[in-house]
Structure formats: structure tokens, C-alpha cells
Design an enzyme around this catalytic site. Structure first.
Site, PDB file in Angstrom:
ATOM      1  N   ILE A  48      -9.789  -6.194 -11.641  1.00  5.43           N
ATOM      2  CA  ILE A  48     -10.907  -5.399 -11.104  1.00  5.43           C
ATOM      3  C   ILE A  48     -11.116  -5.601  -9.611  1.00  5.43           C
ATOM      4  O   ILE A  48     -11.809  -4.828  -8.972  1.00  5.43           O
ATOM      5  CB  ILE A  48     -12.230  -5.656 -11.868  1.00  5.43           C
ATOM      6  N   HIS A  51      -4.356 -16.959 -17.837  1.00  9.68           N
ATOM      7  CA  HIS A  51      -3.906 -15.628 -17.451  1.00  9.68           C
ATOM      8  C   HIS A  51      -2.926 -15.730 -16.289  1.00  9.68           C
ATOM      9  O   HIS A  51      -2.944 -16.691 -15.529  1.00  9.68           O
ATOM     10  CB  HIS A  51      -5.073 -14.708 -17.092  1.00  9.68           C
ATOM     11  N   GLU A  72     -11.037 -18.569 -11.957  1.00 16.09           N
ATOM     12  CA  GLU A  72     -12.383 -18.026 -12.130  1.00 16.09           C
ATOM     13  C   GLU A  72     -12.760 -17.802 -13.583  1.00 16.09           C
ATOM     14  O   GLU A  72     -13.939 -17.834 -13.926  1.00 16.09           O
ATOM     15  CB  GLU A  72     -12.524 -16.720 -11.349  1.00 16.09           C
ATOM     16  N   VAL A  73     -11.783 -17.522 -14.439  1.00 20.18           N
ATOM     17  CA  VAL A  73     -12.051 -17.259 -15.852  1.00 20.18           C
ATOM     18  C   VAL A  73     -11.373 -18.347 -16.676  1.00 20.18           C
ATOM     19  O   VAL A  73     -10.167 -18.550 -16.536  1.00 20.18           O
ATOM     20  CB  VAL A  73     -11.539 -15.860 -16.270  1.00 20.18           C
TER      21      VAL A  73
END
Length: 129
Positions: free
Chosen positions: A42, A112, A107-108
Site C-alpha cells: 500500500i 513477509h 512493521e507487521v
């Protein structure tokens, strides 16, 4: 100390990627198979910026590599390559980035991989410290 470490490694079911995997949040899916899901970042940092996440509950690369079964490991990394192929970035090249932990700016808290491509990407990092 042991309990603090255990709590730091507990998977957060409310992280955004967990919500995407459950279908609670749409993601603009680019690719999906039994091992992985891919979608555009995003906040793209390159003309092509795709995130690929495993379907299991893994916090980081270290967690994924330590706990995932062999078929999930192989399937995930094959999916990353397939996403790059389908994105048409193999010939000119692409960069894979996997941040693990706070110093890397993860960040997450769900493992990933970022696929970045679509032009000259420059240095991996800024000037040496």
C-alpha cells in the site's frame, strides 16, 4: 526472562496480514496458492512493489524457517519466484527484502517478503555508517 521471550514470540491474530488472510480486509490479490498470498504494497517504494506472505502464523523469517514444515518452506519460496515471473521482472531483475525485528524496521509481525522492481533500485542501503 523466559516468559518475556515467549510473549514476544506470540503471533498477533489482529495484525493486518492475519486479517487479510482471513478475508477481513481486501488486498488486491495478485497471486495465491496453498502456501502463499501476494498483493501490492500500500506504500510502494518502487514501480513494482509486491508483498508475499505465507499462509501460516509466522512472525518473522527466523520463526518461519525454524517452525514451518519443509513443504511450506519450499512452497513459499517457489511462490515468491512465481510472483516475480508473473510480474514480468525476471529479465531486468528484482530485489527481495525481508525485514526481521525492530532494528530492520519490520512493521507487521507476520513474515513477509517484499519484491521490488521496475527500474534501477540503487544501493541496498545508504552510505556505510
Amino acid at each position: 526472562m523466559k516468559n518475556a521471550m515467549k510473549n514476544a514470540l506470540e503471533y498477533d491474530e489482529q495484525n493486518i496480514f492475519a486479517k487479510i488472510l482471513r478475508g477481513d480486509i481486501p488486498c488486491g490479490k495478485i497471486y495465491e496458492d496453498e502456501h502463499a498470498l501476494a498483493f501490492p504494497d500500500i506504500r510502494p517504494q518502487a514501480p513494482v512493489h509486491i508483498l508475499v506472505i505465507p499462509k501460516g502464523k509466522y512472525i518473522s523469517a527466523a520463526d518461519f524457517n525454524a517452525r514451518a514444515p519443509a513443504e511450506a518452506l519450499t512452497g513459499f519460496y517457489r511462490a515468491v519466484s512465481e510472483v516475480a515471473r508473473q510480474a514480468g521482472v525476471e529479465q531486468n531483475g528484482y530485489r527481495l527484502i525481508c525485514n526481521t525485528g525492530p532494528d530492520s524496521h519490520q512493521e507487521v509481525p507476520h513474515f513477509h517478503v517484499h519484491i521490488l522492481a521496475g527500474g534501477k533500485l540503487g544501493r541496498m542501503l545508504g552510505p556505510p555508517l
